[in-house]
Design a protein around this motif. Structure first.
Motif, PDB file in Angstrom:
ATOM      1  N   VAL A  66      -8.818  74.862 -30.594  1.00 16.23           N
ATOM      2  CA  VAL A  66      -8.740  74.678 -32.042  1.00 16.23           C
ATOM      3  C   VAL A  66      -7.305  74.306 -32.401  1.00 16.23           C
ATOM      4  O   VAL A  66      -6.353  74.932 -31.915  1.00 16.23           O
ATOM      5  N   PHE A  89      -8.975  71.422 -39.373  1.00 18.82           N
ATOM      6  CA  PHE A  89      -9.114  72.079 -38.072  1.00 18.82           C
ATOM      7  C   PHE A  89      -9.839  71.105 -37.144  1.00 18.82           C
ATOM      8  O   PHE A  89     -10.920  70.625 -37.466  1.00 18.82           O
ATOM      9  N   VAL A  91     -11.619  70.851 -33.494  1.00 18.98           N
ATOM     10  CA  VAL A  91     -12.207  71.702 -32.465  1.00 18.98           C
ATOM     11  C   VAL A  91     -12.686  70.815 -31.320  1.00 18.98           C
ATOM     12  O   VAL A  91     -13.488  69.902 -31.530  1.00 18.98           O
ATOM     13  N   PHE A 171     -11.472  81.116 -38.220  1.00 19.03           N
ATOM     14  CA  PHE A 171     -10.396  80.916 -37.259  1.00 19.03           C
ATOM     15  C   PHE A 171      -9.124  81.700 -37.555  1.00 19.03           C
ATOM     16  O   PHE A 171      -8.439  82.136 -36.622  1.00 19.03           O
TER      17      PHE A 171
END
Length: 205
Positions: A66, A89, A91, A171
């Motif tokens: 991440v 973000f 991933v 997260f």
């Protein structure tokens, strides 16, 4: 006659369904974490730069990476949970094994409530089809809302900050899925940029 073994998807060690990626099955190895993603992302509202990075690991297995992206100017002094702040973000899936058919509870309780029913179904289908090497990008821009892309293709678009609030909670929130990932992602972000403990995603109406 010997009983047939259950399908591979159901052969999980007790207590590891939530700890493995999105509940990934044990027994298939993950590949070594590759190089990080781009240092800068171009999103609506201006460029974002990588401000944090973490790899989710279980034992010797790299599950997923991440990366947190924030505006380059004074990003350390801003609150991540503020709807006026652009953020993203990225991933990257690293685990090469099979995933169970449903999103684990620790993900579902944060990501599904902010979404409309059709988008909830899209997220579930997306999860079920994830493979090693796939990239998900969750980005938010004021005035546009939250966008989820899978391998560069838009899959979910919302007109507000609620879905991104769920991603933040997952997260980097106080009850993040992985405390060690939260620590690594926020290692270079000032304490006042951390979402307050009271920030939680609002359910979709």
């Amino acid at each position: 006659m010997r009983k047939a073994l259950p399908p591979k998807r159901t052969m999980l060690l007790p207590g590891l369904a939530l700890a493995l990626l999105l509940g990934a099955t044990l027994g298939a190895g993950g590949r070594e974490a590759a190089a990080a993603g781009p240092a800068e992302l171009a999103v609506a509202g201006g460029p974002l730069v990588r401000a944090g990075e973490a790899v989710r690991r279980l034992l010797w297995i790299d599950l997923y990476r991440v990366e947190l992206y924030l505006p380059p100017a004074r990003r350390e002094s801003r609150e991540l949970g503020r709807p006026g702040l652009a953020k993203a973000f990225r991933v990257e899936m690293l685990f090469g094994g099979e995933l169970p058919e449903t999103i684990p509870e620790e993900w579902a309780e944060k990501l599904l409530p902010p979404l409309a029913p059709a988008d909830q179904e899209t997220l579930k289908v997306t999860y079920a089809g994830l493979e090693s090497g796939d990239e998900l990008l969750f980005s938010f821009a004021p005035g546009r809302g939250t966008l989820m892309e899978v391998n560069g293709r838009p899959r979910i678009t919302t007109g507000d900050h609620r879905f991104m609030a769920g991603i933040l909670a997952l997260f980097v929130g106080p009850d993040a899925a992985s405390p060690s990932m939260r620590r690594d992602l926020l290692a270079e972000v000032a304490p006042r940029a951390v979402p307050p403990a009271t920030a939680r995603p609002a359910p979709a109406r």
